[in-house]
Scaffold this active site. Structure first.
Site, PDB file in Angstrom:
ATOM      1  N   LYS A  22       0.834  -1.214   0.000  1.00 29.09           N
ATOM      2  CA  LYS A  22       0.000   0.000   0.000  1.00 29.09           C
ATOM      3  C   LYS A  22       0.868   1.264   0.000  1.00 29.09           C
ATOM      4  O   LYS A  22       0.647   2.171  -0.807  1.00 29.09           O
ATOM      5  CB  LYS A  22      -0.893  -0.009   1.244  1.00 29.09           C
ATOM      6  CG  LYS A  22      -1.463   1.348   1.611  1.00 29.09           C
ATOM      7  CD  LYS A  22      -2.102   1.295   2.980  1.00 29.09           C
ATOM      8  CE  LYS A  22      -2.389   2.624   3.576  1.00 29.09           C
ATOM      9  NZ  LYS A  22      -1.336   3.294   4.317  1.00 29.09           N
ATOM     10  N   ASN A  23       1.837   1.328   0.897  1.00 31.88           N
ATOM     11  CA  ASN A  23       2.563   2.590   1.048  1.00 31.88           C
ATOM     12  C   ASN A  23       3.540   2.858  -0.093  1.00 31.88           C
ATOM     13  O   ASN A  23       3.982   3.995  -0.267  1.00 31.88           O
ATOM     14  CB  ASN A  23       3.244   2.662   2.421  1.00 31.88           C
ATOM     15  CG  ASN A  23       2.204   2.877   3.523  1.00 31.88           C
ATOM     16  OD1 ASN A  23       1.069   3.280   3.243  1.00 31.88           O
ATOM     17  ND2 ASN A  23       2.577   2.603   4.768  1.00 31.88           N
ATOM     18  N   ARG A  93      -3.773  10.379   3.957  1.00 33.96           N
ATOM     19  CA  ARG A  93      -2.494  11.027   4.207  1.00 33.96           C
ATOM     20  C   ARG A  93      -1.644  11.189   2.943  1.00 33.96           C
ATOM     21  O   ARG A  93      -1.078  12.238   2.666  1.00 33.96           O
ATOM     22  CB  ARG A  93      -1.742  10.121   5.205  1.00 33.96           C
ATOM     23  CG  ARG A  93      -0.575  10.760   5.850  1.00 33.96           C
ATOM     24  CD  ARG A  93      -1.046  11.671   6.939  1.00 33.96           C
ATOM     25  NE  ARG A  93      -0.015  12.595   7.301  1.00 33.96           N
ATOM     26  CZ  ARG A  93      -0.257  13.804   7.771  1.00 33.96           C
ATOM     27  NH1 ARG A  93      -1.475  14.217   7.930  1.00 33.96           N
ATOM     28  NH2 ARG A  93       0.728  14.590   8.091  1.00 33.96           N
ATOM     29  N   CYS A 117      -5.350   8.191   9.182  1.00 35.81           N
ATOM     30  CA  CYS A 117      -5.632   7.649  10.514  1.00 35.81           C
ATOM     31  C   CYS A 117      -5.213   8.663  11.584  1.00 35.81           C
ATOM     32  O   CYS A 117      -4.211   9.363  11.428  1.00 35.81           O
ATOM     33  CB  CYS A 117      -4.858   6.352  10.727  1.00 35.81           C
ATOM     34  SG  CYS A 117      -5.466   4.981   9.757  1.00 35.81           S
ATOM     35  N   ARG A 122       0.383  15.008  13.104  1.00 34.30           N
ATOM     36  CA  ARG A 122       1.074  14.553  11.889  1.00 34.30           C
ATOM     37  C   ARG A 122       1.504  15.772  11.073  1.00 34.30           C
ATOM     38  O   ARG A 122       0.946  16.066  10.022  1.00 34.30           O
ATOM     39  CB  ARG A 122       0.182  13.614  11.077  1.00 34.30           C
ATOM     40  CG  ARG A 122      -0.203  12.370  11.853  1.00 34.30           C
ATOM     41  CD  ARG A 122      -0.979  11.348  11.033  1.00 34.30           C
ATOM     42  NE  ARG A 122      -0.125  10.592  10.127  1.00 34.30           N
ATOM     43  CZ  ARG A 122      -0.543   9.525   9.439  1.00 34.30           C
ATOM     44  NH1 ARG A 122      -1.774   9.095   9.562  1.00 34.30           N
ATOM     45  NH2 ARG A 122       0.280   8.889   8.637  1.00 34.30           N
ATOM     46  N   PRO A 123       2.527  16.499  11.590  1.00 34.81           N
ATOM     47  CA  PRO A 123       2.951  17.720  10.904  1.00 34.81           C
ATOM     48  C   PRO A 123       3.600  17.413   9.556  1.00 34.81           C
ATOM     49  O   PRO A 123       4.026  16.282   9.311  1.00 34.81           O
ATOM     50  CB  PRO A 123       3.982  18.333  11.859  1.00 34.81           C
ATOM     51  CG  PRO A 123       4.461  17.206  12.701  1.00 34.81           C
ATOM     52  CD  PRO A 123       3.346  16.199  12.770  1.00 34.81           C
ATOM     53  N   ILE A 124       3.681  18.429   8.668  1.00 29.30           N
ATOM     54  CA  ILE A 124       4.369  18.235   7.381  1.00 29.30           C
ATOM     55  C   ILE A 124       5.472  19.289   7.196  1.00 29.30           C
ATOM     56  O   ILE A 124       5.815  19.653   6.081  1.00 29.30           O
ATOM     57  CB  ILE A 124       3.372  18.242   6.190  1.00 29.30           C
ATOM     58  CG1 ILE A 124       2.547  19.532   6.165  1.00 29.30           C
ATOM     59  CG2 ILE A 124       2.478  17.035   6.190  1.00 29.30           C
ATOM     60  CD1 ILE A 124       1.900  19.768   4.811  1.00 29.30           C
ATOM     61  N   ASP A 125       6.010  19.756   8.336  1.00 31.15           N
ATOM     62  CA  ASP A 125       7.036  20.803   8.256  1.00 31.15           C
ATOM     63  C   ASP A 125       8.273  20.359   7.466  1.00 31.15           C
ATOM     64  O   ASP A 125       8.888  21.173   6.777  1.00 31.15           O
ATOM     65  CB  ASP A 125       7.434  21.250   9.679  1.00 31.15           C
ATOM     66  CG  ASP A 125       7.893  20.082  10.539  1.00 31.15           C
ATOM     67  OD1 ASP A 125       7.115  19.122  10.701  1.00 31.15           O
ATOM     68  OD2 ASP A 125       9.039  20.101  11.010  1.00 31.15           O
ATOM     69  N   GLN A 126       8.623  19.080   7.546  1.00 32.35           N
ATOM     70  CA  GLN A 126       9.834  18.628   6.830  1.00 32.35           C
ATOM     71  C   GLN A 126       9.600  18.594   5.318  1.00 32.35           C
ATOM     72  O   GLN A 126      10.519  18.826   4.539  1.00 32.35           O
ATOM     73  CB  GLN A 126      10.279  17.240   7.325  1.00 32.35           C
ATOM     74  CG  GLN A 126      10.685  17.218   8.784  1.00 32.35           C
ATOM     75  CD  GLN A 126      11.802  18.195   9.095  1.00 32.35           C
ATOM     76  OE1 GLN A 126      12.876  18.174   8.497  1.00 32.35           O
ATOM     77  NE2 GLN A 126      11.543  19.105  10.028  1.00 32.35           N
ATOM     78  N   ASP A 306       3.914   0.206  12.036  1.00 32.65           N
ATOM     79  CA  ASP A 306       2.701  -0.329  11.409  1.00 32.65           C
ATOM     80  C   ASP A 306       2.453  -1.801  11.758  1.00 32.65           C
ATOM     81  O   ASP A 306       1.442  -2.379  11.354  1.00 32.65           O
ATOM     82  CB  ASP A 306       2.765  -0.144   9.879  1.00 32.65           C
ATOM     83  CG  ASP A 306       2.714   1.333   9.489  1.00 32.65           C
ATOM     84  OD1 ASP A 306       2.384   2.157  10.353  1.00 32.65           O
ATOM     85  OD2 ASP A 306       3.018   1.646   8.326  1.00 32.65           O
ATOM     86  N   ILE A 328       7.176   6.377  17.210  1.00 34.30           N
ATOM     87  CA  ILE A 328       6.871   7.179  16.007  1.00 34.30           C
ATOM     88  C   ILE A 328       5.609   8.029  16.210  1.00 34.30           C
ATOM     89  O   ILE A 328       5.617   9.223  15.947  1.00 34.30           O
ATOM     90  CB  ILE A 328       6.669   6.271  14.763  1.00 34.30           C
ATOM     91  CG1 ILE A 328       7.821   5.257  14.628  1.00 34.30           C
ATOM     92  CG2 ILE A 328       6.504   7.126  13.491  1.00 34.30           C
ATOM     93  CD1 ILE A 328       9.164   5.791  14.259  1.00 34.30           C
ATOM     94  N   ARG A 398      -9.066   0.275   3.514  1.00 35.38           N
ATOM     95  CA  ARG A 398      -8.113   1.250   2.979  1.00 35.38           C
ATOM     96  C   ARG A 398      -6.794   0.590   2.624  1.00 35.38           C
ATOM     97  O   ARG A 398      -6.116   1.022   1.694  1.00 35.38           O
ATOM     98  CB  ARG A 398      -7.815   2.325   4.045  1.00 35.38           C
ATOM     99  CG  ARG A 398      -8.878   3.392   4.169  1.00 35.38           C
ATOM    100  CD  ARG A 398      -8.372   4.545   4.988  1.00 35.38           C
ATOM    101  NE  ARG A 398      -7.006   4.837   4.603  1.00 35.38           N
ATOM    102  CZ  ARG A 398      -6.074   5.332   5.394  1.00 35.38           C
ATOM    103  NH1 ARG A 398      -6.360   5.621   6.639  1.00 35.38           N
ATOM    104  NH2 ARG A 398      -4.865   5.571   4.966  1.00 35.38           N
TER     105      ARG A 398
END
Ligand code: EPU
Length: 419
Positions: A22-23, A93, A117, A122-126, A306, A328, A398
């Site tokens: 999936k990922n 996501r 989920c 769940r920041p996206i600063d990077q 996971d 994590i 999903r």
């Protein structure tokens, strides 16, 4: 409303074929936006995240043909808009990969804030730091992320946190940038290598994926006309491995890369499971009650977050006291409340949980709080005494292709019922 009804207690026996990851799939699909041509992708898992991704790509102008249930042809020659549908992109996501891909191909993009989920912050600063280092301007406003760049130029980017999503996203943006990009402290998960392999097959020049440092030498254009097969799913394989041991079963997993499973195999052996490793398939069996183990989740090649909830189910019936430390995500022990309804003895506090192994779980109605927890509850139902009903199946659908059918083929008594 749909639910799974499981009558537990049957040891799993037989063979199961693992689907594509999936990922990896949810990153390779947007990566096709960088290609000015046609790509054929196979071993694609038939799951709802993939179907939603295909809808998003179609809304952007891509033409998609399903050649079977696990293969598509995508024609991305005519991308007509850089505004992705907000309702679809905010459903999960991995929609954030549209940003890197469209910035690279078109220099402009707007997507909804990514959903997914609820595992804590769940920041996206990077991701944003990486896009800005390549010369983009990024704005988050009114539930949208809008990014623009006249021209992306390669740069050196040090990731403050090892992030799967940011590593892939920056890689996507850098493939067509001018000059060379270096990503340091990159994540090393198998799906990162898979996305790099896909892009290299299309003419990109990405070196070092799977190590801490990835070097991307920008190209003017990527060409299509290639066939690509998605890597087997490490987490789906791990879920079956845990289920085999917890049910005192004996199964063979086909279509897997056992090298990617080593972090899981090590814990299976520690709790008393047995393994026969054939490289692209693996036999997992167990004849006695599993024993305790301590686990700390870490980025690859550490034990995957996971797989944490599935392993938690196994430890809940192990002989002895086990401790799991989740490093994590802030909030990945919600499933323990559901397991407690089934008789498990668990104390979860913040990012640590203590599992006092009980002899057996007892079937109960339970509610999946997230995707991997849903799979873990299926395993719990399979090993529990009596009947378990699992709700919130949209999480399961999903990320797992035909999970109940695969378990049924291994002897589990499991069916999907519409209430
Ligand atoms: N982080 C930041 N800033 C960022 C990005 C991440 O602080 O800009 C933090 C996160 O909050 C987290 C850590 O870094 O604490 C790692 O997050 P990462 O970015 O690696 O996670 P992700 O890319 O959002 C992917 C998987 C998750 C999996 C994690 C970790 C996809 C679509 N999702 O998420 O998978 O748990 O990596 O391996 O690839 C799942 O499949 O059920 C799932 C949740």
């Amino acid at each position: 409303m749909e639910k799974l009804v499981i009558t537990g207690g049957t040891p799993l026996k037989g063979e199961v074929t693992i689907s594509g990851a999936k990922n990896a799939a949810v990153a390779i699909l947007p990566a096709t936006l960088l290609v000015d041509g046609i790509c054929k992708i196979n071993n694609l898992p038939n799951i709802s995240d993939v179907k939603i991704y295909c809808e998003i790509l179609e809304a952007l102008g891509a033409k998609i043909t399903w050649n079977g249930k696990n293969e598509i042809t995508i024609d991305t020659r005519n991308i007509t808009t850089t505004e992705a549908p907000l309702d679809l992109t905010s459903k999960f996501r991995a929609s954030y990969y549209i940003i890197g891909a469209l910035l690279g191909r078109k220099g402009s993009v707007a997507v909804g804030m990514p959903g997914g989920c609820k595992l804590g912050a769940r920041p996206i600063d990077q991701h944003i730091k990486g896009f800005e280092a390549l010369g983009a301007e990024v704005e988050t406003t009114q539930g949208k992320i809008v990014a623009k760049a006249n021209k992306l130029v390669g740069n050196s980017i040090y990731m403050d946190i090892t992030s799967v999503g940011a590593t892939i996203n920056i890689m996507l943006a850098a493939v067509l940038a001018k000059g060379t990009t270096i990503i340091d402290n990159a994540a090393k998960e198998p799906h990162i290598v898979d996305v790099a392999n896909f892009l290299n097959t299309m003419g990109a020049d990405i070196r070092g994926a799977g190590t801490d440092t990835i070097k991307i030498i920008g190209k003017k254009k990527l060409k299509g006309n290639a066939n690509y097969s998605v890597v087997p799913d490490q987490i789906e394989a791990g879920t079956f491995m845990v289920a085999a041991v917890a049910s005192k079963g004996d199964i063979i997993l086909k279509n897997c890369i056992t090298k990617h499973l080593e972090c899981i195999t090590a814990k299976i052996l520690e709790v008393g499971g047995q393994i026969e490793d054939y490289g692209d398939s693996i036999r997992v069996f167990c004849t006695k009650r599993p024993t305790k183990a301590n686990i700390k989740t870490l980025p690859y090649p550490g034990f995957p977050t996971d797989m944490q909830s599935q392993m938690g189910v196994l430890l809940s019936i192990a002989d002895g006291t086990s401790v799991i430390s989740e490093s994590i995500w802030e909030s990945r022990f919600q499933y323990t409340d559901e397991l407690k309804k089934m008789g498990a003895n668990i104390i979860a506090n913040g990012k640590t949980a203590i599992f006092e192994g009980v002899k057996e779980l007892i079937g109960s109605p339970v509610y999946a709080p997230d995707l991997r927890a849903a799979a873990a509850l299926v395993v719990a139902g399979i090993i529990a005494k009596g009947k378990t009903e699992i709700y919130n199946l949209e999480y399961l659908d999903r990320g797992y292709e035909n999970l109940e059918e695969k378990f049924r083929n291994l002897g589990a008594k499991i069916e999907r019922v519409t209430e």
